[in-house]
Scaffold this motif. Structure first.
Motif, PDB file in Angstrom:
ATOM      1  N   UNK A  69      42.329  45.900  22.137  1.00  0.00           N
ATOM      2  CA  UNK A  69      41.652  46.712  23.613  1.00  0.00           C
ATOM      3  C   UNK A  69      42.647  46.036  24.439  1.00  0.00           C
ATOM      4  N   UNK A  70      43.800  45.328  24.248  1.00  0.00           N
ATOM      5  CA  UNK A  70      44.532  44.358  25.134  1.00  0.00           C
ATOM      6  C   UNK A  70      45.416  44.963  25.455  1.00  0.00           C
ATOM      7  N   UNK A  71      46.336  44.796  26.615  1.00  0.00           N
ATOM      8  CA  UNK A  71      47.619  45.642  26.077  1.00  0.00           C
ATOM      9  C   UNK A  71      47.785  44.098  28.157  1.00  0.00           C
ATOM     10  N   UNK A  72      49.288  44.057  27.658  1.00  0.00           N
ATOM     11  CA  UNK A  72      50.000  43.471  27.729  1.00  0.00           C
ATOM     12  C   UNK A  72      50.033  43.735  29.582  1.00  0.00           C
ATOM     13  N   UNK A  73      49.690  42.459  30.650  1.00  0.00           N
ATOM     14  CA  UNK A  73      49.688  42.822  32.505  1.00  0.00           C
ATOM     15  C   UNK A  73      51.769  43.056  32.840  1.00  0.00           C
ATOM     16  N   UNK A  74      51.763  44.032  33.303  1.00  0.00           N
ATOM     17  CA  UNK A  74      54.133  44.217  33.699  1.00  0.00           C
ATOM     18  C   UNK A  74      54.338  42.632  34.148  1.00  0.00           C
ATOM     19  N   UNK A  75      55.096  42.338  33.311  1.00  0.00           N
ATOM     20  CA  UNK A  75      55.718  41.016  34.944  1.00  0.00           C
ATOM     21  C   UNK A  75      55.551  40.629  35.854  1.00  0.00           C
TER      22      UNK A  75
END
Length: 279
Positions: A69-75
């Motif tokens: 359910x989690x995705x990386x936050x863009x840098x």
């Protein structure tokens, strides 16, 4: 948190053959479990009481978000690498970009600390071993009781730093970017979880915000609002995302049967209820 309860149930299961029903045995086991004080295990095997509603040291219980359910936050949106629920990202991006465009913000608002697994939260909570658990809980939630574990909460950083104020300290409230956040965050579905003087008696954390969606119809908002429902009622955020009004459907008025009730009989300014007409 309920390890001893699970062990009690396991021992009960081992006491009867597979598929057999022994109600008295089950009831006796449940009585033992109910009589056992529930405790949470924290650092170095230490235990603290758990309230009937699941709170530990004043903090409400929260489960861990599923990894998928989690995705990386863009840098470009964060100071450090972090992950959040994918439903949060659109509003987070809109908020950060809006602040960057607005001269009133005086800088940038960025994600600092996002989802924390229960294991990671344990490391955060237990690293200050010189203070007791109750003291630590004023500023750090015990493992299993942090909003960060839901994937809907994060800490914000404000750039540029003002007056050498570090991240995650109350002095960030003196920055133009924080004032902009207070004024505009609700438009993007964010609210401050631990305002000054909060009833939960948690340290004021102007950097810690949770996402509940600007309205209940936003994808993911219903789940976030369900997770934080208890906190929002008992320990209101400030500023907070406005609650959705309860809409009561229009109901037609019941029919009125004219003549079913006789009008009162009045004489010289005095009235009395008329007797029912005989049929």
């Amino acid at each position: 948190m309920l390890t001893q309860h699970g062990a009690a149930l396991a021992s009960c299961r081992a006491a009867w053959p597979e598929g057999a029903v022994q109600l008295p045995t089950i009831l006796a086991a449940l009585a033992v479990i109910a009589a056992t004080p529930v405790q949470a295990q924290l650092c170095d095997g230490g235990r603290v009481p758990t309230s009937a509603d699941g709170r530990v040291l004043g903090h409400l219980p929260y489960g861990d978000a599923a990894p998928d359910a989690l995705v990386p936050v863009p840098s470009a949106l964060s100071v450090n690498s972090c992950v959040l629920r994918r439903e949060v990202l659109p509003d987070l991006q809109r908020l950060i970009e809006a602040a960057a465009r607005d001269p009133a913000a005086g800088g940038q608002i960025l994600a600092l600390s996002c989802h924390r697994s229960i294991t990671y939260q344990e490391a955060v909570f237990c690293r200050e071993g010189q203070t007791d658990a109750a003291q630590r809980a004023l500023s750090v939630a015990p493992p299993g009781h942090s909003e960060h574990a839901t994937g809907f909460a994060l800490d914000f950083a404000f750039r540029p730093r003002r007056n050498d104020c570090p991240d995650a300290e109350a002095c960030v409230a003196a920055t133009p970017a924080f004032r902009w956040l207070v004024k505009n965050a609700a438009r993007y579905g964010f609210e401050m979880s631990f305002p000054a003087g909060n009833r939960q008696r948690v340290k004021w954390e102007p950097w810690h915000w949770r996402w509940v969606g600007a309205s209940a119809t936003v994808p993911g908002a219903a789940r976030a609002r369900a997770l934080f429902a208890d906190a929002r009622v008992r320990y209101p955020a400030e500023p907070a995302v406005p609650r959705d009004p309860v809409v009561i459907a229009q109901v037609a008025a019941p029919p009125v049967y004219m003549g079913a009730i006789a009008p009162p009989e009045c004489r010289k300014g005095k009235c009395k209820v008329a007797r029912a007409k005989k049929r």
